[in-house]
Design an enzyme around this catalytic site. Structure first.
Site, PDB file in Angstrom:
ATOM      1  N   GLU A 112      -0.800  -6.603  -6.107  1.00 32.88           N
ATOM      2  CA  GLU A 112      -0.449  -7.255  -4.850  1.00 32.88           C
ATOM      3  C   GLU A 112      -0.604  -6.218  -3.747  1.00 32.88           C
ATOM      4  O   GLU A 112      -0.302  -5.049  -3.959  1.00 32.88           O
ATOM      5  CB  GLU A 112       1.000  -7.765  -4.835  1.00 32.88           C
ATOM      6  CG  GLU A 112       1.261  -8.948  -5.724  1.00 32.88           C
ATOM      7  CD  GLU A 112       1.691  -8.552  -7.137  1.00 32.88           C
ATOM      8  OE1 GLU A 112       1.731  -9.433  -8.006  1.00 32.88           O
ATOM      9  OE2 GLU A 112       1.970  -7.354  -7.366  1.00 32.88           O
ATOM     10  N   TYR A 124     -10.137  -2.045  -2.495  1.00 34.74           N
ATOM     11  CA  TYR A 124     -10.154  -2.888  -3.690  1.00 34.74           C
ATOM     12  C   TYR A 124     -11.385  -3.798  -3.708  1.00 34.74           C
ATOM     13  O   TYR A 124     -12.017  -3.969  -4.756  1.00 34.74           O
ATOM     14  CB  TYR A 124      -8.874  -3.706  -3.795  1.00 34.74           C
ATOM     15  CG  TYR A 124      -7.625  -2.857  -3.807  1.00 34.74           C
ATOM     16  CD1 TYR A 124      -7.558  -1.675  -4.563  1.00 34.74           C
ATOM     17  CD2 TYR A 124      -6.511  -3.195  -3.052  1.00 34.74           C
ATOM     18  CE1 TYR A 124      -6.422  -0.877  -4.554  1.00 34.74           C
ATOM     19  CE2 TYR A 124      -5.369  -2.408  -3.050  1.00 34.74           C
ATOM     20  CZ  TYR A 124      -5.337  -1.256  -3.800  1.00 34.74           C
ATOM     21  OH  TYR A 124      -4.219  -0.475  -3.791  1.00 34.74           O
TER      22      TYR A 124
END
Length: 177
Positions: A112, A124
């Site tokens: 998260e 990411y």
């Protein structure tokens, strides 16, 4: 002439690192940070793996951790001291997690991330993570939403080729001793 490659050492987190880790936690997350007891608990958790990163002179720069349950790894945190940001230290920690996943046969990685944390989201995404949903009000300090991000199987060629390309680019920017 000083080299433009930043050298760091990454090693498994130890109890003796915790005071420095809590200092970084406080700097990065303010009053809503993990406690020393939380990290002590993680260090004794068989599912958890935590790492620290130091510069050549032994200064703690950051840390990361993840849990592995069967074929899935869940990144719990990656934090870097504000003075060391934009030097690829967080990326080196992230790569450490991915390498551990390869060693331990974890096929999928999830995490998260705050929806406002564009630098982390970009990192990411660069490595192939996709956003697969939102956790509403996930962060207690300000009720901010979190993106839920996942990789496809990290052993698939599509992920591995992107990963290898990014690793080659990273090697010109940071040296892991």
């Amino acid at each position: 002439m000083e080299s433009s490659v930043f050298a760091v050492k990454i090693k498994p987190m130890e109890k003796t690192d915790l005071d420095g880790i809590i200092a970084i936690e406080s700097e990065v997350y303010g009053e809503h940070h993990w406690s020393k007891e939380s990290f002590l608990s993680e260090l004794s958790n068989d599912l958890a793996r935590y790492f620290t990163v130091f510069d050549e002179t032994g200064n703690l720069l950051g840390y990361c951790g993840f849990w592995q349950i069967l074929e899935e790894a869940h990144i719990t945190n990656i934090a870097v001291s504000k003075k060391c940001r934009r030097r690829h230290v967080g990326e080196a920690l992230f790569v450490t997690i991915v390498e551990e996943c390869y060693k331990n046969m974890a096929k999928y990685i999830t995490l998260e991330v705050r929806i406002s944390n564009r630098p982390a989201i970009s990192l990411y995404e660069k490595y192939g993570f996709k956003s697969l949903g939102v956790r509403k009000g996930y962060y207690q300090d300000n009720n901010e939403d979190a993106l839920i991000m996942w990789t496809e199987n990290i052993f698939y060629d599509k992920f591995k080729s992107k990963y290898e390309k990014n690793i080659q680019n990273l090697k010109g920017k940071i040296s892991i001793l």
